[in-house]
Design a protein around this motif. Structure first.
Motif, short mmCIF file in Angstrom:
data_model
loop_
_atom_site.label_atom_id
_atom_site.label_comp_id
_atom_site.label_asym_id
_atom_site.label_seq_id
_atom_site.Cartn_x
_atom_site.Cartn_y
_atom_site.Cartn_z
N GLY A 41 95.86 146.24 68.42
CA GLY A 41 94.92 147.33 68.16
C GLY A 41 95.58 148.51 67.50
O GLY A 41 95.01 149.14 66.59
N ALA A 44 96.21 147.55 63.91
CA ALA A 44 94.94 147.47 63.19
C ALA A 44 94.45 148.86 62.80
O ALA A 44 93.97 149.08 61.68
CB ALA A 44 93.89 146.76 64.04
N TYR A 189 93.24 139.80 59.50
CA TYR A 189 92.67 139.90 60.84
C TYR A 189 92.80 141.33 61.36
O TYR A 189 91.84 141.91 61.90
CB TYR A 189 93.38 138.91 61.76
CG TYR A 189 92.91 138.87 63.19
CD1 TYR A 189 91.67 139.36 63.60
CD2 TYR A 189 93.74 138.32 64.17
CE1 TYR A 189 91.27 139.30 64.92
CE2 TYR A 189 93.34 138.25 65.50
CZ TYR A 189 92.11 138.74 65.87
OH TYR A 189 91.72 138.68 67.18
N TYR A 192 90.41 143.63 58.93
CA TYR A 192 88.96 143.43 58.86
C TYR A 192 88.35 142.79 60.10
O TYR A 192 87.15 142.53 60.14
CB TYR A 192 88.60 142.62 57.61
CG TYR A 192 89.06 143.31 56.34
CD1 TYR A 192 88.40 144.44 55.86
CD2 TYR A 192 90.17 142.86 55.65
CE1 TYR A 192 88.83 145.09 54.71
CE2 TYR A 192 90.61 143.51 54.50
CZ TYR A 192 89.94 144.61 54.04
OH TYR A 192 90.36 145.26 52.91
N GLY A 193 89.17 142.54 61.11
CA GLY A 193 88.65 142.11 62.40
C GLY A 193 87.84 140.84 62.36
O GLY A 193 88.25 139.82 61.78
N SER A 194 86.65 140.87 62.94
CA SER A 194 85.84 139.66 63.12
C SER A 194 85.35 139.06 61.81
O SER A 194 84.92 137.91 61.78
CB SER A 194 84.63 139.97 64.01
OG SER A 194 83.81 140.98 63.41
N TYR A 197 88.57 136.28 60.94
CA TYR A 197 89.35 135.65 62.00
C TYR A 197 90.24 134.54 61.43
O TYR A 197 89.76 133.72 60.63
CB TYR A 197 88.43 135.02 63.05
CG TYR A 197 87.81 135.97 64.03
CD1 TYR A 197 88.50 137.09 64.49
CD2 TYR A 197 86.54 135.73 64.54
CE1 TYR A 197 87.93 137.95 65.41
CE2 TYR A 197 85.96 136.58 65.47
CZ TYR A 197 86.66 137.69 65.90
OH TYR A 197 86.10 138.53 66.82
N ASN A 212 91.24 133.83 68.70
CA ASN A 212 90.97 134.00 67.27
C ASN A 212 92.20 133.70 66.41
O ASN A 212 92.08 133.59 65.20
CB ASN A 212 90.48 135.42 67.00
CG ASN A 212 89.19 135.73 67.71
OD1 ASN A 212 88.26 134.94 67.68
ND2 ASN A 212 89.13 136.88 68.37
N VAL A 476 87.79 150.40 69.20
CA VAL A 476 87.35 149.05 68.84
C VAL A 476 85.84 149.09 68.63
O VAL A 476 85.10 149.59 69.47
CB VAL A 476 87.69 148.03 69.94
CG1 VAL A 476 87.11 146.65 69.60
CG2 VAL A 476 89.20 147.94 70.13
N THR A 508 78.16 143.82 66.66
CA THR A 508 78.98 144.27 65.53
C THR A 508 78.47 143.72 64.21
O THR A 508 79.10 143.91 63.17
CB THR A 508 80.45 143.87 65.74
OG1 THR A 508 80.53 142.45 65.95
CG2 THR A 508 81.04 144.60 66.94
#
Length: 616
Positions: A41, A44, A189, A192-194, A197, A212, A476, A508
């Motif tokens: 985190g 990110a 990842y 741009y997160g989800s 994945y 993930n 988050v 999200t």
């Protein structure tokens, strides 16, 4: 990526790749102390915040002509996945020539040209990456032979050996490029997160810490070290005086061991030399027990683990999925759903990110909640005229929620990044169960005029109908209005959006079908979201009469024979008065209320109902 010219080219580099770059000075404490998803985190957040220049698709192409040059050359780009003679017969027999193309030979024809390879295939993003935002992020675009690019297509990455090519129904990037690919996917990842994945583009076994992530990427990251070529790309992008620099670096290139500290797996090189050589894992935690169950939380306790150097913390898993970390041998798991049984496990870790096996599972069941939502969500969005900007947050989790860890951010003009925090909740802010919290621009005006006494929270919030807004918890994203990376389309210009009463939790992914749309400056529903205020409505309560209404006096009467709790709520959701009525006391003194519109919430053991009244 292993290359035979590494020793020569290393002499050409001005960057010291064996010390922590100044870029990370602001998170040096976190780099030393954090592991697991907490460290992920942190990285990110840094990666997103430093991404200050979003490239267009054409700018990304021009960027590749610079950063994908063969190190030490000025004319030829280096091709990802390498090259074989049978796909470009006009090439010479020299192996190195097969890896190169003239930087100006960009195109899509069948001749010996090159084009942009999306290492994270555009179509495999969720939603697809397109040709802007993540689709134009130069950290995952690479120069590639046209035919080689076509052969890969959108195949998922898979295990293999030797040169690149199809393997096991997927695509093996090749021994020389597998590390590059792994570090690119880790970057995407984190950035741009989800939407990106690693599991959605890689064939293999899921990581035990983070499902993930895929284990084979950790193996590739460790077995194929960083090359000078990768370092040159990172150095270029950090320097925003460069025309096409994005401003952010790929942290997994700077130190591949960061991946080991986050996800474990095969230990990768520590290029900064700050993490030591400890290889002994802590003992497995024992005696895991659950207690103090509520509708949304469960307390965990366990016997502390031991380690040859020292245990630094524990990772907690809920139904096999990472939830959070703890520095001690106890933890409160939050955000759970009412009347639900969960399985909990715990593992111990040390400073070198050596991890024990997970503990024996312990089960716990949450109590019944009044509403059953799992997390706060945005219940109303007002994008009105002038400064009429209002956001309503709803709580149907079954318990009071501390808002100090929540923020509201916006993405300017539908870009692919969260550019600005437009509201940080005060340290003392909280929202009780079955209630709402309203944040408004401090200059909100007619026809959305709100008494200053009614403002739960206020800020000079500025956003337009093409600026997606996100509700964040511990930085988050948990809920969103609008499409991140959706461009300049006005999804809610001059509009009021109210979450449908059937929606009881955050998402999200924005779906306009989850919202009812109303006219500009319609603030009539602010403070009265249906999913919050009319939960468990009882037929007997609906028969209660409220008079006089409108009222120009100080006593409000309720025609009831029940014992009821009374809560009077301002138009922006702030609780202004509490009282009770019964068969012997049927009035509420509202002398302290100013002229305006209010909601009165009546609750009994059988349910609750909310009615509106006007004080003149």
């Amino acid at each position: 990526m292993k290359k035979y010219y590494i020793l020569i080219l290393t002499l050409l580099l001005s960057v010291n790749t064996f010390s922590q770059q100044a870029y990370y000075n602001g998170i040096s404490t976190e780099l030393t102390n954090e592991t697991g998803m907490a460290l992920f985190g942190t990285l990110a957040t840094l990666t997103a915040n430093e991404h200050t220049n979003t490239l267009s698709y054409n700018e990304a192409r021009e960027c590749l002509k610079i950063i994908d040059l063969e190190p030490g050359q000025t004319d030829n780009v280096l091709l990802i996945y390498g090259f074989s003679n049978n796909t470009c017969p006009t090439s010479t027999s020299d192996d190195n020539d097969h890896r190169l193309r003239d930087k100006d030979s960009f195109g899509g024809g069948s001749s010996c040209e090159w084009n942009r390879e999306h290492v994270y295939a555009q179509s495999q993003g969720s939603p697809p990456l397109g040709q802007s935002g993540p689709g134009a992020d130069a950290h995952h675009l690479r120069a590639s032979d046209v035919q080689r690019n076509s052969q890969r297509g959108n195949l998922h990455f898979a295990s293999g050996s030797g040169n690149s090519g199809t393997s096991g129904g997927g695509w093996y990037p090749g021994d020389e490029w597998k590390g590059d690919v792994a570090r690119i996917l880790m970057y995407m990842y984190a950035r741009y997160g989800s939407q990106t994945y690693p599991k959605d583009i890689t064939i293999g076994t899921a990581n035990s810490i983070d499902s993930n992530m895929i284990e084979i990427l950790l193996d590739w990251n460790a077995s194929d070290p960083v090359s000078p070529y990768e370092d040159v790309r990172n150095t270029y992008h950090e320097n925003t005086s460069n025309t096409y620099a994005q401003g952010n670096r790929n942290p997994f290139i700077d130190n591949p061991h960061l991946a080991t500290r986050i996800w474990g797996g095969t230990p990768a090189e520590d290029r900064w030399g700050i993490y030591g050589t400890d290889t002994e894992a802590p003992s497995v935690p024992t005696g895991l027990s659950v207690s103090d169950e509520t509708s949304t939380t469960i307390d965990l306790d366990w016997t502390a683990s031991t380690d040859n150097v020292g245990v630094t913390g524990y990772d907690i898993y809920v139904d096999g999925m990472f939830n959070s970390s703890s520095a001690t041998n106890s933890h409160t798991v939050t955000g759970l759903t009412a009347s639900t049984t969960y399985s909990f496990t715990v593992l111990a870790k040390d400073a070198a990110n050596n991890m024990s096996a997970q503990s024996t599972a312990a089960n716990g069941t949450t109590t019944a909640g009044s509403s059953g939502g799992s997390e706060l969500f945005i219940s109303e969005y007002v994008e009105g005229g002038g400064n009429n900007k209002v956001i309503e947050i709803a709580n149907i989790t079954g318990s009071t929620v501390d808002l100090s860890t929540y923020t509201i951010k916006k993405s300017v003009n539908g870009s692919a990044s969260w550019d600005t925090t437009i509201y940080s909740f005060p340290a003392s802010a909280e929202i009780t169960n079955d209630d709402v919290y309203v944040v408004a621009n401090s200059s909100v005006a007619s026809p959305c005029t709100i008494s200053a006494d009614d403002l739960t929270g206020s800020s000079v919030m500025q956003y337009n109908g093409n600026d997606p807004l996100g509700l964040f918890k511990n930085d988050v994203l948990i809920d969103i209005v609008g499409v991140l990376g959706g461009g300049s389309s006005n999804f809610a210009a001059n509009t009021t959006l109210v979450r449908k009463s059937t929606i009881t939790g955050p998402s999200t992914t924005f779906n306009i079908g989850d919202w009812d749309s109303y006219a500009q400056d319609d603030c009539s529903d602010i403070g009265s979201h249906t999913a919050v205020l009319n939960v468990e409505e009882n037929a007997l309560l609906s028969e209660i009469k409220l008079y006089p209404n409108p009222i120009n006096g100080t006593i409000l009467y309720l025609d009831t024979n029940q014992e009821l709790k009374v809560k009077i709520i301002g138009i922006l959701g702030k609780t202004l008065l509490t009282d009770s009525v019964s068969n012997t006391k049927k009035e509420v003194n509202i002398s302290q209320l100013k002229t305006g519109t209010y909601f009165i919430k009546l609750s009994s053991e059988n349910g609750s109902i909310t009615k509106k009244f006007i004080k003149q």
